[in-house]
Every structure is written in C-alpha cells, then in structure tokens.
Design a protein around this motif. Structure first.
Motif, short mmCIF file in Angstrom:
data_model
loop_
_atom_site.label_atom_id
_atom_site.label_comp_id
_atom_site.label_asym_id
_atom_site.label_seq_id
_atom_site.Cartn_x
_atom_site.Cartn_y
_atom_site.Cartn_z
N ARG A 1 -5.30 5.39 -0.89
CA ARG A 1 -4.29 4.54 -1.50
C ARG A 1 -4.06 5.02 -2.93
O ARG A 1 -5.00 5.21 -3.70
CB ARG A 1 -4.78 3.09 -1.49
CG ARG A 1 -3.75 2.07 -1.95
CD ARG A 1 -4.36 0.69 -1.84
NE ARG A 1 -3.44 -0.35 -2.25
CZ ARG A 1 -3.75 -1.34 -3.06
NH1 ARG A 1 -4.99 -1.42 -3.58
NH2 ARG A 1 -2.86 -2.26 -3.38
N ASP B 1 0.84 -1.19 0.00
CA ASP B 1 0.00 0.00 0.00
C ASP B 1 0.88 1.24 0.00
O ASP B 1 1.79 1.37 0.82
CB ASP B 1 -0.90 0.03 1.24
CG ASP B 1 -2.17 -0.78 1.05
OD1 ASP B 1 -2.27 -1.52 0.05
OD2 ASP B 1 -3.06 -0.70 1.92
N VAL C 1 0.26 5.17 0.46
CA VAL C 1 -0.85 5.91 1.06
C VAL C 1 -0.54 7.40 1.15
O VAL C 1 0.58 7.80 1.53
CB VAL C 1 -1.17 5.36 2.47
CG1 VAL C 1 -2.34 6.12 3.08
CG2 VAL C 1 -1.47 3.87 2.41
#
Length: 248
Positions: free
Chosen positions: A191, A176, A178
């Motif tokens: 994300r 991920d 972010v």
C-alpha cells in the motif's frame, strides 16, 4: 464464417450452455471437463475471493462466469482477467461491495507472478542524462509491476487472507492505493500513498517525469521525487527509462 468455423463455434456453445439443456453423453463429458478446467484456473487465480465467499458460492459463480466467458487462449494462466467485472454485476455478490476490487487485486498478483523479468536499472546511464533533460525522461515500470486502487481496504483484506492469517483485516476502511511487484519469485502487495501511486500511474501511461510530476501537489512532488522514486527503483517497481527520441 466458414462452415468449419461455425461448427466449432456451435460445439463450444453446446459445451458451455448453462441453460440445462439435455446434451448428448459425449457433449456432457466435454462440458464437465471444460468447466472443471476453467473453474480450476479461476480457483487458482482467486484464492482470497474463494475464501471470502466460501467454496460453494465461488464454484457457482465460476460456472456462471465460464458459461459467458469462454477461454480465448490455450494457456489457462490467461483465463479469468474479467472476473472482477463479472462479480460487480453478479447479483448474489451485490452486498459484498469490496469483492470485485479484491478480485482485481488478485488478478494483478496473478499477472505479476507470471510476468516476464526485467534487467536491473542502469543507474550509470541515468547519471549521464543532463540536468536540463531529466524532465523528459520516461521511466518504465517492470513487466511484473501492477497498479490498482479501491475505496475499500483491499490490501488489508488480501493480507488477512494469506496463510496463516485468520481472515481478520487490520483495517476496515480504505481507500487503498496498491503497488503489486515481484521480488525474485515472491509477489509483494504494498500500500502506497495517493501521490506515489499517481506518479507511477503516470509512468505506466508513458508520461515524462515532468508530466507525471505535474499531476501532484507541489509538496507531494518534492517528497515523492526525493525519496519514493529511489525506493521504487531499488525495489524493482521501476526498471528502466527512455528518452523521447531513443532509449537512453
């Protein structure tokens, strides 16, 4: 060190002593109050971590953390930034490999919430920059923007533990990348793809548009600059820009 400063340091050490020594009644009152205040600050900053591990586990970890990490600020909102690093080395949490990065994401949210605001992006000023000079522009991220990444699905875990979700993440795999931002008074966790994150990380490090773009594959650079950068400006992730010699 002056005698007063040393006395103050010894007093703090006695308050935070985790070895179970027998303090005086007065010291024990201070100790309980300090631990309660610092533990409360951690619980407020890390509600998802607390939900994931349970209150008893979290409270014990908080005690261990506060004993080795005394507050250096009068503002409790500043306390707890290294909790993710602490969890990484905390033996009882070793099997929860994702937990330190979830904590880092929560701290990013905490910082975003308390960060200063930023003026609206000056699009008119950007239009006045000559085409040949655009590559030297250094875009600035909003004070409320934070970037974090992990090999674990930290955004999905964070989302699954927001009210009224039941804690079941929509994804079980990462990585991920972010972006944490603040929209009015609401912190958003979004994300993005690796190329978008890399461009923003370049801006955060002070790179020019040319230098930040050079870190991307040619196809990614074209896509990100054509669409993603405009979105980041619109959403307040990017709040302004400067030229090498002076603010534009």
């Amino acid at each position: 060190m002056t005698s007063l400063a040393r006395a103050q340091e010894e007093f703090l050490e006695r308050i935070l002593d985790a070895r179970g020594t027998a303090p005086s009644q007065g010291i024990e009152v201070y100790r309980r109050n300090v631990r309660a205040s610092l533990g409360g600050a951690l619980a407020a900053a890390y509600p998802v971590v607390r939900r994931l591990v349970g209150h008893a586990f979290f409270d014990e970890a908080a005690i261990r953390y506060t004993c080795s990490n005394p507050s250096r600020s009068a503002d409790l909102h500043d306390y707890g930034g290294s909790f993710g690093a602490f969890l990484e080395a905390y033996e009882p949490a070793r099997k929860l490999a994702y937990l330190p990065d979830v904590a880092r994401l929560e701290w990013a949210c905490h910082e975003s919430h308390h960060a200063a605001g930023a003026p609206a992006f000056d699009l008119a000023a950007l239009r006045r920059i000559g085409v040949g000079e655009l590559g030297e522009v250094r875009f600035r991220l909003s004070p409320a923007t934070r970037l974090t990444r992990s090999s674990h699905p930290i955004a999905a875990i964070w989302e699954a533990n927001q009210p009224p979700r039941d804690g079941t993440p929509a994804r079980l795999e990462g990585p991920d990348h972010v972006v944490v931002r603040r929209e009015k008074l609401v912190v958003r966790v979004e994300r993005v793809d690796a190329a978008e994150w890399t461009l923003l990380a370049g801006f955060a490090a002070g790179a020019s548009l040319d230098a930040a773009s050079a870190a991307l594959a040619p196809g990614d650079a074209q896509r990100v600059l054509a669409a993603s950068l405009a979105r980041f400006v619109r959403d307040g992730v990017v709040c302004g820009f400067a030229m090498p010699a002076a603010d534009a």
